[in-house]
Motif scaffolding. Structure first.
Motif, mmCIF file in Angstrom:
data_model
loop_
_atom_site.group_PDB
_atom_site.id
_atom_site.type_symbol
_atom_site.label_atom_id
_atom_site.label_comp_id
_atom_site.label_asym_id
_atom_site.label_seq_id
_atom_site.Cartn_x
_atom_site.Cartn_y
_atom_site.Cartn_z
ATOM 1 N N ALA A 156 4.984 40.728 63.606
ATOM 2 C CA ALA A 156 3.604 40.764 63.246
ATOM 3 C C ALA A 156 3.480 39.424 62.379
ATOM 4 O O ALA A 156 2.427 38.656 62.912
ATOM 5 C CB ALA A 156 3.181 41.798 62.145
ATOM 6 N N LEU B 43 3.036 49.122 63.043
ATOM 7 C CA LEU B 43 2.898 48.023 62.040
ATOM 8 C C LEU B 43 2.042 48.295 61.138
ATOM 9 O O LEU B 43 1.765 47.420 60.312
ATOM 10 C CB LEU B 43 2.397 46.917 63.234
ATOM 11 C CG LEU B 43 3.263 46.389 64.062
ATOM 12 C CD1 LEU B 43 2.435 45.331 64.865
ATOM 13 C CD2 LEU B 43 4.434 45.508 63.153
ATOM 14 N N LEU C 180 0.189 45.083 58.434
ATOM 15 C CA LEU C 180 -0.839 44.434 59.032
ATOM 16 C C LEU C 180 -1.453 43.689 57.661
ATOM 17 O O LEU C 180 -1.712 42.557 57.698
ATOM 18 C CB LEU C 180 -1.782 44.987 59.926
ATOM 19 C CG LEU C 180 -1.137 44.917 61.209
ATOM 20 C CD1 LEU C 180 -1.997 45.627 62.341
ATOM 21 C CD2 LEU C 180 -1.055 43.301 61.783
#
Lengths: 200, 201
Positions: free
Chosen positions: B43, B108, B112
């Motif tokens: 990410a 994720l 994030l």
């Protein structure tokens, strides 16, 4: 009583850097010499204190969905102020700090205190909490910088201390990895004294 | 060649973690298992590849001296613009991923929002601004720099997580367990990474 713990807590058992592991990003790179470390510490004290104060004043007016962006704008404004003042009055130090002044924006201590404390407390208490956490951060910075400058360059604040006794500078102390190892040792000492913080 | 050099430099020599301590907060906190470390690293790399070129364009065409209006230097606004771009982009990525790939979002999801305040992302943009005119000449270079820095961070956090998984059963002094030993290991890894310094292509 409660207000005094806002200042003393972050200096001891609730230190933002070595207990909560916040704000390390900028804590280590500016610790080669004492002078930039002290300037950085003062800048962070200013930003945390006033970010806490402003967000605490705004806490009832900001919808929680957009609070992150409001916080970032408030913090970024304060950091720009600090950066411009540093450039105007202590240009050499501001050159040494380079991008790390800008990184106060993403310093987790500032965001963390605003989020965890200022949004739920009155302005004056929040202001003191910000000062306390800034001081806790500055304290670790100064300890690390003390050892790195003393053993790395043999000086303190640029004043010759060790080299006059025939000390040979240990340039390994000036490399970035030593800052991490010193912080590791500070955590070791701190947790040996505060046994309740130790991990099982 | 110059571009390849920039790429190699940003991964190994100017490694975000070992040379500049960027992104240390999440680096220490999320390096307990290799799986989550890979997720966060991916990410961060993605956000970095996108935001560094975006900020490069803004820097060149809006903030630089005389870029927007003749004789007006807006570079003092760069902190606030950069962080706004990063925060907005992270928000956008979060919404897109949630809409089109809920399974990836679940993997994720927790990372994030963390990325917006990851110093590595902001640091990447600020270093890019310093390097403009020296090693970064165009948008392509800024993409390469963002990719290299992101990959360097990814490499560091995955290596760290692998070591921390291994030392779970070691006898470490009680006070040194957790963050204490993590810092010392990072320091030793940083010393190991110093062998790369001086590599020039």
């Amino acid at each position: 009583m409660k207000i005094s713990t806002n200042i003393t807590g972050p200096l001891g058992s609730n230190n933002p850097v070595i207990v909560q592991i916040l704000g390390i990003c900028s804590a280590l790179a500016v610790t080669v010499k004492l002078e930039p470390a002290v300037v950085m510490g003062l800048s962070v004290i200013f930003v945390t204190a006033f970010a806490n104060l402003v967000m605490s004043l705004l806490r009832n007016g900001v919808p929680s969905r957009i609070r992150i962006i409001v916080q970032l704008v408030v913090i970024a404004t304060l950091v720009i102020l600090v950066d411009q003042v540093l450039r105007a009055y202590v240009y050499d130090v501001s050159k040494q700090l380079s991008v790390y002044v800008g990184l106060i924006i993403t310093n987790c201590i500032v965001m963390g205190r605003v989020e965890a404390y200022a949004l739920g407390h009155k302005p004056w208490e929040s202001f003191l909490d910000g000062v306390g956490n800034g001081l806790g951060y500055a304290m670790i910075l100064v300890i690390v910088a003390f050892f790195r400058e003393l053993f790395g360059s043999g000086t303190l604040f640029g004043v010759d201390v060790l080299t006059r006794f025939g000390y040979t500078n240990n340039s390994l102390m000036l490399f970035p990895p030593m800052a991490l190892i010193i912080v590791g040792c500070i955590i070791w000492v701190h947790r040996s004294l505060n046994k309740d913080l130790q991990e099982k | 060649m110059e571009t390849l050099n920039l790429f190699i430099r940003s991964i190994f020599i100017d490694n975000m973690v070992f040379a500049f301590f960027f992104g240390m907060c999440s680096y220490i906190a999320v390096s307990k298992s290799v799986k989550t470390a890979i997720g966060l690293g991916a990410a961060v790399t993605f956000v970095m590849v996108m935001t560094v070129p975006l900020n490069y364009l803004l820097n060149q065409y809006v903030l630089a001296d005389g870029a927007l209006i003749e004789g007006v230097d807006l570079s003092f606004l760069s902190f606030i613009i950069f962080i706004a771009v990063i925060a907005a982009f992270v928000q956008l990525v979060e919404m897109i991923v949630e809409k089109f790939s809920p399974s990836l979002y679940n993997q994720l999801g927790i990372f994030l929002p963390l990325i917006a305040v990851n110093c590595a992302i902001m640091g990447g943009s600020l270093f890019m601004q310093q390097k403009v005119g020296e090693s970064i000449m165009n948008v392509g270079d800024s993409i390469v720099y963002g990719l290299g820095s992101g990959l360097g961070w990814w490499l560091a956090i995955v290596m760290m997580a692998a070591i921390r998984e291994k030392i779970t059963y070691s006898h470490i002094p009680a006070a040194l367990k957790g963050p204490g030993i993590a810092f010392i290991i990072t320091g030793l890894m940083g010393i190991a990474f110093m062998i790369f310094s001086g590599i020039q292509l």
